[in-house]
Design an enzyme around this catalytic site. Structure first.
Site, PDB file in Angstrom:
ATOM      1  N   TRP A 182     -11.578 -47.703  89.879  1.00  0.00           N
ATOM      2  CA  TRP A 182     -12.421 -46.685  89.258  1.00  0.00           C
ATOM      3  C   TRP A 182     -13.805 -46.701  89.852  1.00  0.00           C
ATOM      4  CZ3 TRP A 182     -10.157 -49.926  85.129  1.00  0.00           C
ATOM      5  CH2 TRP A 182      -8.910 -49.441  84.730  1.00  0.00           C
ATOM      6  N   HIS A 203     -12.597 -45.186  81.156  1.00  0.00           N
ATOM      7  CA  HIS A 203     -11.363 -44.944  80.397  1.00  0.00           C
ATOM      8  C   HIS A 203     -11.634 -45.209  78.917  1.00  0.00           C
ATOM      9  CE1 HIS A 203     -10.113 -49.418  81.396  1.00  0.00           C
ATOM     10  NE2 HIS A 203     -11.366 -49.318  81.060  1.00  0.00           N
ATOM     11  N   ARG A 229     -15.748 -40.673  85.886  1.00  0.00           N
ATOM     12  CA  ARG A 229     -15.601 -41.476  87.109  1.00  0.00           C
ATOM     13  C   ARG A 229     -16.318 -40.795  88.259  1.00  0.00           C
ATOM     14  NH1 ARG A 229      -9.163 -43.134  86.624  1.00  0.00           N
ATOM     15  NH2 ARG A 229      -9.389 -43.960  84.508  1.00  0.00           N
ATOM     16  N   GLN A 243      -9.235 -38.793  77.774  1.00  0.00           N
ATOM     17  CA  GLN A 243      -8.061 -39.649  77.652  1.00  0.00           C
ATOM     18  C   GLN A 243      -7.731 -39.768  76.169  1.00  0.00           C
ATOM     19  OE1 GLN A 243      -8.543 -43.518  79.544  1.00  0.00           O
ATOM     20  NE2 GLN A 243      -7.912 -42.691  81.524  1.00  0.00           N
ATOM     21  N   VAL A 286      -2.470 -55.236  80.363  1.00  0.00           N
ATOM     22  CA  VAL A 286      -1.131 -55.269  79.748  1.00  0.00           C
ATOM     23  C   VAL A 286      -0.182 -56.119  80.602  1.00  0.00           C
ATOM     24  CG1 VAL A 286      -1.184 -53.121  78.413  1.00  0.00           C
ATOM     25  CG2 VAL A 286      -0.658 -53.032  80.863  1.00  0.00           C
ATOM     26  N   ALA A 342      -0.067 -51.003  74.072  1.00  0.00           N
ATOM     27  CA  ALA A 342      -1.161 -50.042  74.279  1.00  0.00           C
ATOM     28  C   ALA A 342      -0.671 -48.980  75.252  1.00  0.00           C
ATOM     29  CB  ALA A 342      -2.388 -50.743  74.841  1.00  0.00           C
TER      30      ALA A 342
HETATM   31  N1  DAH Z   1      -6.864 -47.093  81.075  1.00  0.00           N
HETATM   32  C1  DAH Z   1      -5.848 -46.719  82.020  1.00  0.00           C
HETATM   33  C2  DAH Z   1      -6.422 -45.745  83.041  1.00  0.00           C
HETATM   34  O1  DAH Z   1      -7.464 -45.209  82.811  1.00  0.00           O
HETATM   35  C3  DAH Z   1      -4.672 -46.083  81.341  1.00  0.00           C
HETATM   36  C4  DAH Z   1      -3.875 -47.101  80.564  1.00  0.00           C
HETATM   37  C5  DAH Z   1      -2.814 -47.710  81.144  1.00  0.00           C
HETATM   38  C6  DAH Z   1      -4.206 -47.368  79.256  1.00  0.00           C
HETATM   39  C7  DAH Z   1      -2.063 -48.646  80.463  1.00  0.00           C
HETATM   40  C8  DAH Z   1      -3.455 -48.311  78.550  1.00  0.00           C
HETATM   41  C9  DAH Z   1      -2.381 -48.924  79.159  1.00  0.00           C
HETATM   42  O2  DAH Z   1      -3.729 -48.616  77.290  1.00  0.00           O
HETATM   43  O3  DAH Z   1      -1.635 -49.812  78.459  1.00  0.00           O
HETATM   44  O4  DAH Z   1      -5.817 -45.528  84.032  1.00  0.00           O
END
Ligand code: DAH
Length: 374
Positions: A182, A203, A229, A243, A286, A342
Site C-alpha cells: 500500500w 484499509h 492510497r 471498504q 490472517v 475477518a
Molecule cells: N485489508 C485488506 C486490503 O485492504 C483486505 C482484507 C483481507 C481484509 C483479508 C481482511 C482480511 O479483514 O481478512 O487489501
C-alpha cells in the site's frame, strides 16, 4: 444638461417657447393657449419625475403662467382685472389637474406592481428535483444490511489513523514487505518512521484492533468506511475508495463459520444460485488467508468469452481469513480461548460487478449522467 432639455425627453414635442421663459404681455388668448398646451402634455406624462418637471415649466417661479401674472403690470388697467382673474383661475385649474394626474399615475404604477407581484396559484408547480443516494452509499448499505441480517453490528472508525493500528497491530511491523503493498498518504510525511506516525488509513482493517481493544468477545461487526492510497489511478484503482471490513470473534469459531457466513452474503448480493470458491492468499493479519470468488453471474461460470470474469468463470470479491494469533494477542485476548475470522471487500468493486460499471473512476467524477442512473 439643461433642465428643459431633459424635459423634452419626457414630453414629446414639448413647447419650445418655454425653454427661454420671458415676461409676456398677457391676454385672455395667451392664457387659454397655456392651459391647452399644459393640459395636453399632462395627459401624456406617465411618471412622477416628469410631472414635477411639468409643474416647474408651467407653475414654477419662472414658469409660463407665473410669467403671465408678472406681466400683468404691463397691460391696460381696464384689462388687468379680467386677465388677472383669468390667470389666477388658470393657475388653480392647472394645479388641480396636476393633483389629479399625480393621483392617476400613482394608482397606475401601483396596479402594475400588484400585477407583477401577484402569485398565480393556478399555475402548475415546478416539479421538485429528487436526488438519490450515491451508488457507493447504496451498495455499502446493501452490504451492511446483508450482515446485519446475520446478526452483525455496524461500527465506523477514524479515516486518519495511527501507524500503530493501520500496520503494527495487524502484524505488519516496520520493514515488513507487506507495507509496500500500500503506497500510503502520510499526514506527518516528514518522518513516517517515527514512533507515532499518522496516515490516511489504507484499509478498514485497523478497526479490527480498535474494536477488539474496546470490547470482549463475542464480537460480530462490519465496518464500512473510506480508505486512501497513494495510487496511480486506472479503471480499477482509485486513490480514495471504500471498504467494508468484517470481524467475528468468539469461542470455537472455525473456518467453516467464515465460509458459511460469506456464502450467505454472496447469495444475498448476487443471487441464490451463486457458488463460491476460496483460494489461498496472503494477508499478514490472517492465517490462513484466502481470497473469495463467486462463480460469474454473467456467464453462469462458463467463462468462455465472458467480459465480466475474463474467461475464468470466477470473480474475486474479497479477502478473508482466520484472525492471526498475533493480532489476538496484540489486543490481549486469550488465544487458547478465542478464535475469529475477518474479511474485507471493496464496495465499488461489488457495485461494478453488480451493475456492469467498467471504470471505478466514474464513482467520484461527479458526472450526473453517471450518478442519475442509480
Ligand atoms: N485489508 C485488506 C486490503 O485492504 C483486505 C482484507 C483481507 C481484509 C483479508 C481482511 C482480511 O479483514 O481478512 O487489501
Amino acid at each position: 444638461m439643461p433642465r428643459d432639455q431633459n424635459l423634452r425627453d419626457y414630453i414629446p414635442g414639448g413647447i419650445l417657447s418655454l425653454t427661454e421663459p420671458s415676461i409676456q404681455r398677457p391676454s385672455a388668448q395667451s392664457i387659454e393657449d397655456i392651459i391647452a398646451a399644459a393640459s395636453a402634455e399632462l395627459e401624456s406624462i406617465q411618471d412622477l419625475a416628469a410631472l414635477d418637471q411639468w409643474r416647474v415649466l408651467y407653475l414654477g417661479r419662472r414658469g409660463a403662467l407665473t410669467m403671465v401674472l408678472r406681466g400683468l403690470a404691463s397691460i391696460e388697467v381696464s384689462e388687468r382685472k379680467a386677465v388677472g382673474a383669468l390667470a389666477n383661475q388658470a393657475k388653480t385649474t392647472l394645479e388641480d389637474r396636476l393633483k389629479e394626474r399625480v393621483r392617476q399615475v400613482n394608482e397606475e404604477s401601483l396596479k402594475i406592481s400588484e400585477n407583477r407581484d401577484r402569485l398565480d396559484v393556478t399555475l402548475p408547480g415546478r416539479p421538485a428535483l429528487k436526488g438519490s443516494l450515491h451508488p457507493t452509499t447504496q451498495i455499502v448499505r446493501e452490504i451492511c444490511d446483508a450482515f446485519v441480517a446475520m446478526g452483525f453490528g455496524v461500527v465506523e472508525g477514524p479515516e486518519v489513523e495511527w501507524d500503530h493500528y493501520n500496520f503494527e497491530m495487524l502484524n505488519i511491523p516496520k520493514g515488513h514487505p507487506a507495507r509496500d503493498m500500500w503506497n500510503t498518504l502520510w499526514v506527518d510525511y516528514d518522518d513516517p518512521e517515527k514512533e507515532k506516525a499518522m496516515l490516511l488509513r489504507t484499509h478498514t482493517s485497523p478497526m479490527q484492533a480498535r474494536v477488539m481493544e474496546s470490547r470482549e468477545p463475542p464480537i460480530r461487526v462490519v465496518v464500512p468506511g473510506k480508505c486512501y492510497r497513494y495510487e496511480a489511478t486506472d479503471a480499477t484503482h482509485e486513490w480514495h475508495f471504500y471498504q467494508v471490513e468484517g470481524l467475528a470473534v468468539g469461542e470455537g469459531i472455525t473456518f467453516a463459520d467464515l465460509k458459511g457466513t460469506l456464502y450467505e452474503f454472496a447469495r444475498r448480493m448476487f443471487g441464490e444460485e451463486r457458488k463460491i470458491r476460496f483460494r489461498c492468499d496472503y494477508f499478514p493479519f490472517v492465517e490462513p488467508g484466502v481470497d473469495m470468488s463467486i462463480d460469474c453471474f454473467a456467464c453462469q461460470g462458463d467463462g468462455d468469452g465472458c467480459r465480466i470474469c475474463r474467461d475464468s468463470g470466477w470473480i474475486e470479491i474479497m479477502g478473508a481469513g482466520m484472525i492471526h494469533p498475533r493480532v489476538l494477542e496484540g489486543v490481549g485476548y486469550d488465544v487458547e480461548k478465542y478464535t475469529g475470522f475477518a474479511f474485507g471487500m471493496g464496495p465499488e468493486r461489488i457495485a461494478m460487478l453488480k451493475y456492469g460499471i467498467d471504470d471505478i473512476r466514474h464513482f467520484y467524477a461527479n458526472d450526473l449522467r453517471f450518478l442519475r442512473q442509480f
